[in-house]
Write a protein that holds these residues in place. Structure first.
Motif, short mmCIF file in Angstrom:
data_model
loop_
_atom_site.label_atom_id
_atom_site.label_comp_id
_atom_site.label_asym_id
_atom_site.label_seq_id
_atom_site.Cartn_x
_atom_site.Cartn_y
_atom_site.Cartn_z
N ALA A 198 0.82 -1.07 -0.07
CA ALA A 198 -0.14 0.03 0.06
C ALA A 198 0.98 1.30 -0.02
CB ALA A 198 -0.85 0.11 1.27
N TYR A 199 0.36 2.36 -0.42
CA TYR A 199 0.79 3.68 -0.41
C TYR A 199 0.25 4.27 1.08
CZ TYR A 199 2.26 3.22 -5.06
OH TYR A 199 2.91 2.92 -6.37
N HIS A 200 1.26 4.69 1.80
CA HIS A 200 0.98 5.50 2.96
C HIS A 200 1.18 7.03 2.41
CE1 HIS A 200 2.08 7.29 7.19
NE2 HIS A 200 0.73 7.16 7.06
N VAL A 201 0.06 7.58 2.43
CA VAL A 201 -0.32 9.12 1.67
C VAL A 201 -0.42 10.00 2.87
CG1 VAL A 201 -1.11 10.41 -0.01
CG2 VAL A 201 -0.73 7.96 -0.19
N THR A 202 0.46 11.12 2.77
CA THR A 202 -0.02 12.26 3.98
C THR A 202 -0.36 13.47 3.28
OG1 THR A 202 1.78 11.40 5.33
CG2 THR A 202 1.19 13.67 5.68
N PHE A 203 -1.63 13.94 3.50
CA PHE A 203 -2.01 15.14 2.90
C PHE A 203 -2.00 16.24 4.05
CE2 PHE A 203 -3.97 11.84 0.26
CZ PHE A 203 -3.88 12.52 -1.01
N LYS A 204 -1.93 17.50 3.58
CA LYS A 204 -1.70 18.62 4.40
C LYS A 204 -2.80 19.71 3.84
CE LYS A 204 2.26 18.08 6.82
NZ LYS A 204 2.30 18.15 8.20
N CYS A 205 -3.89 20.08 4.72
CA CYS A 205 -4.93 21.10 4.39
C CYS A 205 -4.48 22.31 4.86
CB CYS A 205 -6.19 20.67 5.46
SG CYS A 205 -7.36 21.88 5.10
N THR A 206 -4.12 23.12 3.73
CA THR A 206 -3.79 24.76 4.01
C THR A 206 -4.73 25.52 4.57
OG1 THR A 206 -4.15 25.16 1.86
CG2 THR A 206 -1.89 24.29 2.32
N GLN A 207 -5.96 25.03 4.18
CA GLN A 207 -6.92 25.99 5.01
C GLN A 207 -7.09 25.91 6.33
OE1 GLN A 207 -10.82 25.28 3.09
NE2 GLN A 207 -11.62 27.13 4.04
N HIS A 208 -7.03 24.84 6.97
CA HIS A 208 -7.50 24.62 8.26
C HIS A 208 -6.20 23.90 9.18
CE1 HIS A 208 -11.60 24.92 7.57
NE2 HIS A 208 -11.68 24.06 6.84
N LEU A 209 -5.21 23.83 8.76
CA LEU A 209 -3.84 23.49 9.09
C LEU A 209 -3.92 22.18 9.59
CD1 LEU A 209 -2.80 26.70 10.83
CD2 LEU A 209 -2.09 25.67 8.29
N GLU A 210 -4.31 21.15 9.11
CA GLU A 210 -4.76 19.63 9.50
C GLU A 210 -3.99 18.86 8.69
OE1 GLU A 210 -9.11 19.16 8.85
OE2 GLU A 210 -9.56 19.80 10.51
N TYR A 253 -4.16 5.01 3.84
CA TYR A 253 -3.40 3.89 3.34
C TYR A 253 -4.15 3.34 2.15
CZ TYR A 253 -0.50 3.54 7.32
OH TYR A 253 0.44 3.78 8.42
N VAL A 254 -3.60 3.41 0.72
CA VAL A 254 -4.12 3.10 -0.23
C VAL A 254 -3.52 1.81 -0.77
CG1 VAL A 254 -4.90 3.88 -2.66
CG2 VAL A 254 -4.78 5.51 -0.81
N ASP A 255 -4.44 0.89 -1.17
CA ASP A 255 -3.83 -0.43 -1.81
C ASP A 255 -3.32 -0.20 -3.05
OD1 ASP A 255 -4.09 -2.93 -3.51
OD2 ASP A 255 -4.55 -3.64 -1.40
N ALA A 256 -1.92 -0.59 -3.41
CA ALA A 256 -1.00 -0.35 -4.48
C ALA A 256 -1.73 -1.06 -5.64
CB ALA A 256 0.39 -0.74 -4.13
N HIS A 257 -2.33 -2.17 -5.41
CA HIS A 257 -2.95 -2.93 -6.63
C HIS A 257 -4.03 -2.42 -7.17
CE1 HIS A 257 0.28 -5.65 -6.26
NE2 HIS A 257 0.12 -5.89 -5.10
#
Length: 66
Positions: free
Chosen positions: A34-46, A51-55
Motif C-alpha cells: 500500500a501507499y501511505h499518503v500524507t495530505f496537508k490541509c492549508t486552509q485548516h492546518l490539518e 493507506y491506499v492499496d497499491a494494486h
C-alpha cells in the motif's frame, strides 16, 4: 454529505509500505502492499493520513490525528 474543497489539500508525502489489516484488533489480518499518503490541509492546518492499496486503489485506512 459534506463538501470537501480539495484545492486546500497538498500532497506532503507518499511511501510504499506493507499494511496489515486488523492489526489493532489483535486478530489475524491480511497484508497489502500500500501507499501511505500524507495530505496537508492549508486552509485548516490539518494533517490527514491515508493507506491506499497499491494494486486496486482501495482505501484501506484513513485517519487524522487529533
Amino acid at each position: 454529505m459534506s463538501y470537501i474543497n480539495f484545492r486546500t489539500f497538498t500532497l506532503a508525502q507518499a511511501k510504499l509500505v506493507v499494511f496489515r489489516t486488523d492489526l489493532t484488533r489483535g486478530t489475524m489480518g491480511t497484508n497489502h502492499v500500500a501507499y501511505h499518503v500524507t495530505f496537508k490541509c492549508t486552509q485548516h492546518l490539518e494533517t490527514h493520513y491515508v493507506y491506499v492499496d497499491a494494486h486496486d486503489g482501495q482505501v484501506l485506512n484513513a485517519y487524522s490525528p487529533v
